[in-house]
Design an enzyme around this catalytic site. Structure first.
Site, PDB file in Angstrom:
ATOM      1  N   HIS A  19       8.571  14.773  -7.117  1.00  0.00           N
ATOM      2  CA  HIS A  19       7.177  15.210  -7.139  1.00  0.00           C
ATOM      3  C   HIS A  19       6.991  16.287  -8.205  1.00  0.00           C
ATOM      4  CE1 HIS A  19       7.344  13.312  -3.118  1.00  0.00           C
ATOM      5  NE2 HIS A  19       6.139  12.923  -3.464  1.00  0.00           N
ATOM      6  N   HIS A  26       6.800   5.425  -6.078  1.00  0.00           N
ATOM      7  CA  HIS A  26       7.767   5.388  -4.985  1.00  0.00           C
ATOM      8  C   HIS A  26       7.079   4.933  -3.697  1.00  0.00           C
ATOM      9  CE1 HIS A  26       6.143   9.516  -4.955  1.00  0.00           C
ATOM     10  NE2 HIS A  26       6.350   9.512  -3.651  1.00  0.00           N
ATOM     11  N   CYS A  61       2.346  11.582   7.361  1.00  0.00           N
ATOM     12  CA  CYS A  61       2.762  10.858   6.152  1.00  0.00           C
ATOM     13  C   CYS A  61       4.269  11.034   5.989  1.00  0.00           C
ATOM     14  CB  CYS A  61       2.096  11.430   4.906  1.00  0.00           C
ATOM     15  SG  CYS A  61       0.319  11.407   4.921  1.00  0.00           S
ATOM     16  N   HIS A  63       8.122   9.346   3.833  1.00  0.00           N
ATOM     17  CA  HIS A  63       8.837   8.421   2.964  1.00  0.00           C
ATOM     18  C   HIS A  63       9.983   7.786   3.745  1.00  0.00           C
ATOM     19  CE1 HIS A  63       7.070  11.513   0.335  1.00  0.00           C
ATOM     20  NE2 HIS A  63       6.865  10.514  -0.495  1.00  0.00           N
ATOM     21  N   GLU A  81       7.685  15.475  12.810  1.00  0.00           N
ATOM     22  CA  GLU A  81       6.534  16.311  12.446  1.00  0.00           C
ATOM     23  C   GLU A  81       5.660  16.691  13.629  1.00  0.00           C
ATOM     24  OE1 GLU A  81       4.007  15.182   9.224  1.00  0.00           O
ATOM     25  OE2 GLU A  81       5.681  14.663   7.925  1.00  0.00           O
ATOM     26  N   TYR A  98      -1.985   4.582  -4.417  1.00  0.00           N
ATOM     27  CA  TYR A  98      -2.807   5.624  -5.038  1.00  0.00           C
ATOM     28  C   TYR A  98      -1.967   6.498  -5.951  1.00  0.00           C
ATOM     29  CZ  TYR A  98      -0.816   9.392  -2.284  1.00  0.00           C
ATOM     30  OH  TYR A  98       0.053  10.313  -1.767  1.00  0.00           O
ATOM     31  N   GLU A 108       1.214  12.790  -7.078  1.00  0.00           N
ATOM     32  CA  GLU A 108       1.672  11.788  -6.112  1.00  0.00           C
ATOM     33  C   GLU A 108       1.410  10.430  -6.742  1.00  0.00           C
ATOM     34  OE1 GLU A 108       3.393  11.785  -3.554  1.00  0.00           O
ATOM     35  OE2 GLU A 108       2.980  13.499  -2.257  1.00  0.00           O
ATOM     36  N   GLU A 110       2.196   6.633  -5.279  1.00  0.00           N
ATOM     37  CA  GLU A 110       2.833   5.940  -4.167  1.00  0.00           C
ATOM     38  C   GLU A 110       2.219   4.578  -3.855  1.00  0.00           C
ATOM     39  OE1 GLU A 110       4.095   9.882  -1.580  1.00  0.00           O
ATOM     40  OE2 GLU A 110       2.317   8.768  -0.969  1.00  0.00           O
ATOM     41  N   TRP A 155      -5.373  11.073  -0.769  1.00  0.00           N
ATOM     42  CA  TRP A 155      -4.971   9.782  -0.206  1.00  0.00           C
ATOM     43  C   TRP A 155      -5.748   9.479   1.062  1.00  0.00           C
ATOM     44  CZ3 TRP A 155      -1.735  13.995  -0.510  1.00  0.00           C
ATOM     45  CH2 TRP A 155      -1.349  14.572   0.711  1.00  0.00           C
TER      46      TRP A 155
END
Length: 187
Positions: A19, A26, A61, A63, A81, A98, A108, A110, A155
Site C-alpha cells: 500500500h 491485489h 474488509c 485480504h 476485527e 476499485y 488502494e 483491489e 470503496w
C-alpha cells in the site's frame, strides 16, 4: 495475493509493503453485516490505520492469505476485527473492483468481492482495527451515501451504489455463484 488484469494470481507480497503510491492490483474482500431488521453494522477504521484512518466504512474488509478460500478469509477477519463467529455469508458482488487514492498518495487497487452476512449480536471490536461501530438502517444509510450526505470510505461509496441496485432490502439480495469470483479467489 497479487493479481493480473484477468484476476489470476501472479505472486504474493506482504500487506504492509504493497500500500503506497503505486499499489499493485491485489485481492481483497468487503463484508456488509446486517441484523434481522435490516440494519447495517457500520464501522469506523482505527485512527492509526495506514489507509483511510478514522473513516466510516462497511462492516469489515481484509485480504485473504495465499490459497485461503474467500469465505474462510472473511470469517477469519470477522472474528479478528469484530469478535463475531458463526456468521453465515453470501457472495453478492463477486466482481467488484476499485482504485482509490488518499490525499497523501497512498493507493488502494483491489479486486474486492463483497459478501453479506446476518448477525444477531453486537460486535466486540479489536481496537487495533476498529475505532467504533454503529447500527444504521440500510434504507436510510444507502440513500444518504448515494446523495453524498453520509461520508464513507471510497470503496464503501462505490459498493453501496452497486448494492442498492440489487434492491432496497439487503436480506433479499440475490446471491452470486463462486464461479464468478476473480480467478485467484476460486480456491
Amino acid at each position: 495475493m497479487l493479481l493480473d488484469e484477468s484476476g489470476a494470481g501472479v505472486g504474493v507480497a506482504d500487506k504492509a509493503s504493497v500500500h503506497h503510491a503505486s499499489t499493485p492490483l491485489h485481492l481483497a474482500f468487503s463484508s456488509y453485516l446486517f441484523d434481522a431488521a435490516g440494519r447495517l453494522l457500520l464501522t469506523r477504521r482505527a485512527l492509526h490505520k495506514k489507509t483511510w484512518p478514522g473513516v466510516w466504512t462497511n462492516s469489515c474488509c481484509g485480504h485473504p492469505a495465499p490459497d485461503e478460500p474467500m469465505v474462510s478469509a472473511v470469517t477469519r477477519r470477522l472474528a479478528d476485527e469484530l469478535g463475531l463467529a458463526d456468521v453465515t455469508l453470501d457472495l453478492v458482488l463477486p466482481a467488484f473492483r476499485y482504485r482509490a487514492v488518499m490525499e497523501n498518495g497512498v493507493t488502494e487497487n483491489e479486486m474486492c468481492p463483497v459478501f453479506r452476512g446476518l448477525v444477531s449480536a453486537d460486535p466486540r471490536p479489536n481496537p487495533d482495527e476498529v475505532d467504533s461501530f454503529e447500527w444504521t438502517p440500510w434504507a436510510e444509510f444507502a440513500p444518504a451515501v448515494l446523495a453524498g450526505a453520509r461520508p464513507v470510505s471510497p470503496w464503501c461509496a462505490l459498493q453501496v451504489a452497486e448494492l442498492w441496485a440489487l434492491g432496497p432490502d439487503p436480506l433479499s439480495w440475490p446471491t452470486a455463484s463462486p464461479a464468478s469470483l476473480p480467478l485467484a479467489a476460486r480456491a
